[in-house]
Design a protein around this motif. Structure first.
Motif, PDB file in Angstrom:
ATOM      1  N   LEU A   1       0.819  -1.208   0.000  1.00  0.00           N
ATOM      2  CA  LEU A   1       0.000   0.000   0.000  1.00  0.00           C
ATOM      3  C   LEU A   1       0.860   1.269   0.000  1.00  0.00           C
ATOM      4  O   LEU A   1       0.561   2.217  -0.718  1.00  0.00           O
ATOM      5  N   ALA A   2       1.887   1.290   0.820  1.00  0.00           N
ATOM      6  CA  ALA A   2       2.733   2.493   0.922  1.00  0.00           C
ATOM      7  C   ALA A   2       4.047   2.111   1.584  1.00  0.00           C
ATOM      8  O   ALA A   2       4.088   1.275   2.486  1.00  0.00           O
ATOM      9  N   HIS A   3       5.088   2.751   1.114  1.00  0.00           N
ATOM     10  CA  HIS A   3       6.398   2.592   1.755  1.00  0.00           C
ATOM     11  C   HIS A   3       7.145   3.914   1.585  1.00  0.00           C
ATOM     12  O   HIS A   3       6.996   4.604   0.561  1.00  0.00           O
ATOM     13  N   GLU A   4       7.928   4.255   2.571  1.00  0.00           N
ATOM     14  CA  GLU A   4       8.613   5.542   2.498  1.00  0.00           C
ATOM     15  C   GLU A   4       9.731   5.625   3.521  1.00  0.00           C
ATOM     16  O   GLU A   4       9.790   4.853   4.492  1.00  0.00           O
ATOM     17  N   ILE A   5      10.630   6.561   3.253  1.00  0.00           N
ATOM     18  CA  ILE A   5      11.572   7.003   4.268  1.00  0.00           C
ATOM     19  C   ILE A   5      10.833   8.083   5.047  1.00  0.00           C
ATOM     20  O   ILE A   5      10.632   9.194   4.557  1.00  0.00           O
ATOM     21  N   GLN A   6      10.409   7.727   6.216  1.00  0.00           N
ATOM     22  CA  GLN A   6       9.497   8.607   6.949  1.00  0.00           C
ATOM     23  C   GLN A   6      10.169   9.885   7.407  1.00  0.00           C
ATOM     24  O   GLN A   6       9.603  10.976   7.299  1.00  0.00           O
ATOM     25  N   SER A   7      11.400   9.783   7.906  1.00  0.00           N
ATOM     26  CA  SER A   7      12.110  10.958   8.396  1.00  0.00           C
ATOM     27  C   SER A   7      13.584  10.624   8.494  1.00  0.00           C
ATOM     28  O   SER A   7      13.975   9.454   8.555  1.00  0.00           O
ATOM     29  N   VAL A   8      14.391  11.668   8.523  1.00  0.00           N
ATOM     30  CA  VAL A   8      15.833  11.532   8.737  1.00  0.00           C
ATOM     31  C   VAL A   8      16.212  12.521   9.831  1.00  0.00           C
ATOM     32  O   VAL A   8      15.892  13.709   9.747  1.00  0.00           O
ATOM     33  N   SER A   9      16.868  12.031  10.851  1.00  0.00           N
ATOM     34  CA  SER A   9      17.289  12.894  11.947  1.00  0.00           C
ATOM     35  C   SER A   9      18.802  12.876  12.062  1.00  0.00           C
ATOM     36  O   SER A   9      19.473  11.953  11.603  1.00  0.00           O
ATOM     37  N   LEU A  10      19.322  13.903  12.699  1.00  0.00           N
ATOM     38  CA  LEU A  10      20.760  14.026  12.931  1.00  0.00           C
ATOM     39  C   LEU A  10      20.999  14.098  14.429  1.00  0.00           C
ATOM     40  O   LEU A  10      20.379  14.901  15.130  1.00  0.00           O
TER      41      LEU A  10
ATOM     42  N   THR B   1      19.435  14.111  19.567  1.00  0.00           N
ATOM     43  CA  THR B   1      18.885  14.600  18.308  1.00  0.00           C
ATOM     44  C   THR B   1      18.947  16.124  18.273  1.00  0.00           C
ATOM     45  O   THR B   1      18.451  16.796  19.191  1.00  0.00           O
ATOM     46  N   ILE B   2      19.553  16.662  17.215  1.00  0.00           N
ATOM     47  CA  ILE B   2      19.691  18.116  17.111  1.00  0.00           C
ATOM     48  C   ILE B   2      18.965  18.686  15.898  1.00  0.00           C
ATOM     49  O   ILE B   2      18.747  19.895  15.824  1.00  0.00           O
ATOM     50  N   ASN B   3      18.564  17.824  14.942  1.00  0.00           N
ATOM     51  CA  ASN B   3      17.857  18.330  13.770  1.00  0.00           C
ATOM     52  C   ASN B   3      17.231  17.148  13.049  1.00  0.00           C
ATOM     53  O   ASN B   3      17.631  15.989  13.245  1.00  0.00           O
ATOM     54  N   SER B   4      16.237  17.437  12.227  1.00  0.00           N
ATOM     55  CA  SER B   4      15.601  16.383  11.438  1.00  0.00           C
ATOM     56  C   SER B   4      15.033  16.998  10.173  1.00  0.00           C
ATOM     57  O   SER B   4      14.875  18.221  10.050  1.00  0.00           O
ATOM     58  N   THR B   5      14.722  16.129   9.222  1.00  0.00           N
ATOM     59  CA  THR B   5      14.148  16.572   7.959  1.00  0.00           C
ATOM     60  C   THR B   5      13.196  15.509   7.457  1.00  0.00           C
ATOM     61  O   THR B   5      13.193  14.366   7.958  1.00  0.00           O
ATOM     62  N   ASP B   6      12.375  15.866   6.488  1.00  0.00           N
ATOM     63  CA  ASP B   6      11.470  14.886   5.894  1.00  0.00           C
ATOM     64  C   ASP B   6      12.273  13.800   5.198  1.00  0.00           C
ATOM     65  O   ASP B   6      13.422  13.999   4.790  1.00  0.00           O
TER      66      ASP B   6
END
Length: 563
Positions: A171-180, A186-191
Motif C-alpha cells: 500500500l505504501a512505503h517511504e523514508i518517513q524521516s531523517v534525523s541528525l 537529536t539536534i535536527n531532522s528533515t522529511d
C-alpha cells in the motif's frame, strides 16, 4: 574536450604545479566522472582529483589545467569551496530507485526486517570539513561549529509471493524521516528522502574535542494480506442434500518499520586568535599568533604568512562502484557519484612569509609526517616537522591596524579577524651596550661590558632572562648591575661585544640588539698617539704665525728666522 584559454589564472596554476607538484605515474583503477559538472569550470574541476590515475604530460600540451592535472596532483593554499559545490550537486545524481531495488555503495552496512531488505544509510560527506593528516596514526576530520551532513538512504520491499489463497498488497512505503544526532542527542531532522542534507550546530568552543555525528532514517511499510478461504455449505432436506461452496475474504493490515543509521567521528574546529604584538623602535611591527590546533597562517594587507600546511582534494574510493540489490541477487555498476574530501598535509617547504613579513620563529611539537593515500602524488615529508602551532614574524613598517590581521584555519570558512584584546601588547625597547678597557699588558686585556636600558638607564641582567652577550665569539652573562668583566687574550687589536636579546614575546620588557667595539693599543700605536697629541697643537701654532705674518707684515714667519 574543449581547450582552456591561456588566462592569467592558468599561468599562475602552471607555475604552482611546476614548483609544488611532483610528477607521478602510479594510477588508480577507478574512474572519476566524465567531465566538469555541477557548475564547475574545467579549470577548477580538473584540479580536484588527487589520487586518480596520472600519466605523462602531453607532448603538445597547451598549458591547460586539464593537461597538468592529468600528469600530477594539484596542491592548494586553502581549502577549495568547489569541493562542497561538487558534493551537493553530485548527491543529486543518486540513481532513481524503485520498491524492489536497493542501490548502495559496496561498503554500506545492510539491514533487514520482515519485509524491508537491504536497507542502509551512508554518510556521503560532512561539509565544510578537512581531513588533517598530521602523522602516521593521526588524521582527525576537522569540522566547524556549524555545518551540514549529506547522506544516502535506500531499501527494497520484499513481500511474500502470492499464491492461490493469499495475495499481498504493497500500500505504501517511504523514508518517513531523517534525523541528525550529536553524541546521541537529536539536534535536527528533515522529511524523508533518499538524499538527505541535514544541518548541524552546537560545536562552538569545542576545538579539539571529538564528537559523533549520526544520521538516522526511519523506513516504514504499510501492506495488506488478503486471504480467501472456501468452505462447503450443505442443506439436508428429507432424503436429499444440497451443497454450495462459499468464499470468505479476510484483509489483514501489515506494517513494518526499520531504522538505519550511520555515524562519523569528527573533531571540533573553532578558531580563535591569541598571541602577542609589539612595535619596534624603528616602526616595524612584531606579531606572534599561536593555536593549540593546526592552522593555516595569517595575513594583513601588507603580506601573509603560511604555516606548514597545504591542501588537496580527492574522491572517496568507497563510492567508485554501486551495488544494485534485488530479490534475484546483486549486480555491480560504475557509480555516478564521486564525493570529494579536502585533506591537509605538511609540506616540505615549511612555513613561508610573503610581502613585508620575515619569520622569526616557528614552534610546535616535533611530529613524524604522515603517509599520503596511494596514488596521491604530492611532495611529502620524510623527516620530523614542526607543526607550526605558533608563528612569530617581524613586519616592516606596518601601516594597518591590528584588527586587519586575518587568521586562516584548516577548514574552509574558519578564518577570523583579530580583536583588540586578542593580541597582548608587549613592550620592546632599545638596549645600550658599552665596552670599556680596564687593563692591558702584552698578552691580555681586561674589558668590562655594561648593558642598560636605553630609555630608563636601568641595568639589564641577562643571567635571569633569555638572551646573552657575545664577547669576541664567547657567550657571557651580565649580573644584577648589568655588567660583566672578562680578561681576554690579546689575539686581535679589536674587541667586539654584541647583545643578543631573547625573543621579545618571552621577556618583559623586550629589547632589541646593540653592539660596541673597542681597540686595544700596542706600543707603536701609543707612540703614534703621543706624536699626534703633540703635533696637532704645534701645527696649529705654526699656521697661525704664518697667517699673521702675511696679513699684518709683522716679521713672524718663519719662526726660526732670528735663530
Amino acid at each position: 574536450m574543449r581547450l582552456l584559454s591561456r588566462s592569467l589564472h592558468t599561468l599562475l596554476l602552471v607555475m604552482a604545479l611546476v614548483v609544488a607538484g611532483t610528477l607521478g605515474t602510479t594510477g588508480a583503477v577507478a574512474q572519476r566522472s566524465a567531465g566538469p559538472d555541477h557548475g564547475l569550470s574545467e579549470e577548477t574541476y580538473y584540479t580536484l582529483w588527487s589520487g586518480d590515475e596520472d600519466g605523462d604530460l602531453p607532448n603538445e600540451s597547451n598549458g591547460s589545467a586539464a593537461d597538468f592535472a592529468a600528469a600530477t596532483d594539484v596542491p592548494f593554499n586553502a581549502p577549495p569551496i568547489a569541493v562542497e559545490r561538487w558534493n551537493v550537486g553530485d548527491l543529486e545524481d543518486f540513481p532513481a530507485t524503485s520498491a524492489d531495488t536497493s542501490i548502495h555503495p559496496s561498503t554500506a552496512t545492510l539491514h533487514d526486517s520482515v519485509f524491508l531488505k537491504d536497507a542502509y544509510l551512508d554518510v556521503f560527506a560532512v561539509q565544510p570539513s578537512t581531513r588533517a593528516r598530521l602523522s602516521p596514526g593521526e588524521a582527525p576530520l576537522y569540522v566547524p561549529p556549524n555545518g551540514t551532513v549529506l547522506g544516502t538512504v535506500d531499501y527494497r520491499v520484499a513481500l511474500p509471493s502470492t499464491d492461490a489463497d493469499t495475495t499481498w498488497r504493497n500500500l505504501a512505503h517511504e523514508i518517513q524521516s531523517v534525523s541528525l544526532r550529536l553524541d546521541g542527542q537529536t539536534i535536527n531532522s528533515t522529511d524523508g528522502t533518499h538524499t538527505p542534507i541535514v544541518a548541524y550546530s552546537g560545536l562552538e568552543g569545542q576545538s579539539g574535542q571529538q564528537h559523533e555525528l549520526t544520521l538516522e532514517a526511519t523506513i516504514t511499510l504499510e501492506a495488506e494480506r488478503v486471504t480467501r478461504d472456501s468452505h462447503r455449505h450443505c442443506v439436508y432436506s428429507g432424503q436429499s442434500v444440497s451443497c454450495t461452496t462459499r468464499w470468505t475474504t479476510d484483509i489483514d493490515p501489515v506494517t513494518d518499520q526499520l531504522i538505519v543509521r550511520d555515524s562519523i567521528t569528527v573533531t571540533g574546529y573553532d578558531l580563535d586568535v591569541s598571541g602577542y604584538q609589539t612595535t619596534y623602535p624603528n616602526g616595524d611591527r612584531g606579531l606572534v599568533v599561536y593555536k593549540n590546533l593546526p592552522w593555516a597562517g595569517y595575513e594583513t594587507p601588507e603580506g601573509d604568512v603560511r604555516g606548514v600546511w597545504a591542501f588537496y582534494s580527492a574522491r572517496d574510493p568507497a563510492w567508485d562502484t554501486l551495488v544494485v540489490s534485488t530479490s534475484d541477487g546483486e549486480t555491480v555498476q560504475h557509480s555516478p557519484l564521486h564525493p570529494l574530501q579536502v585533506s591537509a598535509y605538511p609540506i616540505e617547504t615549511g612555513p613561508t612569509a610573503h610581502g613585508d613579513f620575515r619569520i622569526l620563529d616557528v614552534y610546535g611539537d616535533p611530529t613524524m609526517p604522515p603517509t599520503l593515500p596511494p596514488n596521491v602524488t604530492l611532495d611529502v615529508l620524510t623527516d620530523e616537522y614542526t607543526a607550526s602551532f605558533g608563528i612569530a614574524v617581524r613586519e616592516r613598517r606596518a601601516s594597518t591596524a591590528w584588527t586587519d590581521v586575518t587568521v586562516r584555519g584548516l577548514v574552509r570558512g574558519s578564518s577570523i579577524n583579530a580583536t583588540p584584546d586578542s593580541l597582548a601588547a608587549m613592550s620592546l625597547r632599545r638596549s645600550n651596550l658599552s665596552l670599556a678597557i680596564l687593563d692591558q699588558d702584552e698578552e691580555t686585556v681586561t674589558v668590562q661590558v655594561t648593558l642598560r636600558d636605553a630609555e630608563t638607564n636601568a641595568s639589564i641582567a641577562t643571567h635571569d632572562r633569555e638572551g646573552y652577550v657575545v664577547l669576541n665569539d664567547k657567550r657571557v652573562q651580565t649580573n644584577e648591575t648589568g655588567q660583566v668583566t672578562q680578561t681576554l687574550s690579546r689575539s686581535t687589536d679589536a674587541i667586539t661585544a654584541r647583545y643578543e636579546p631573547g625573543y621579545w614575546w618571552r621577556n618583559l620588557p623586550g629589547y632589541v640588539a646593540d653592539s660596541d667595539t673597542v681597540y686595544v693599543r700596542g706600543r707603536y700605536i701609543d707612540l703614534l698617539g703621543a706624536l699626534y697629541g703633540i703635533g696637532v697643537p704645534v701645527g696649529l701654532l705654526l699656521i697661525a704665525a704664518f697667517l699673521i705674518d702675511r696679513l699684518t707684515g709683522w716679521p713672524l714667519w718663519p719662526p726660526w728666522r732670528n735663530l
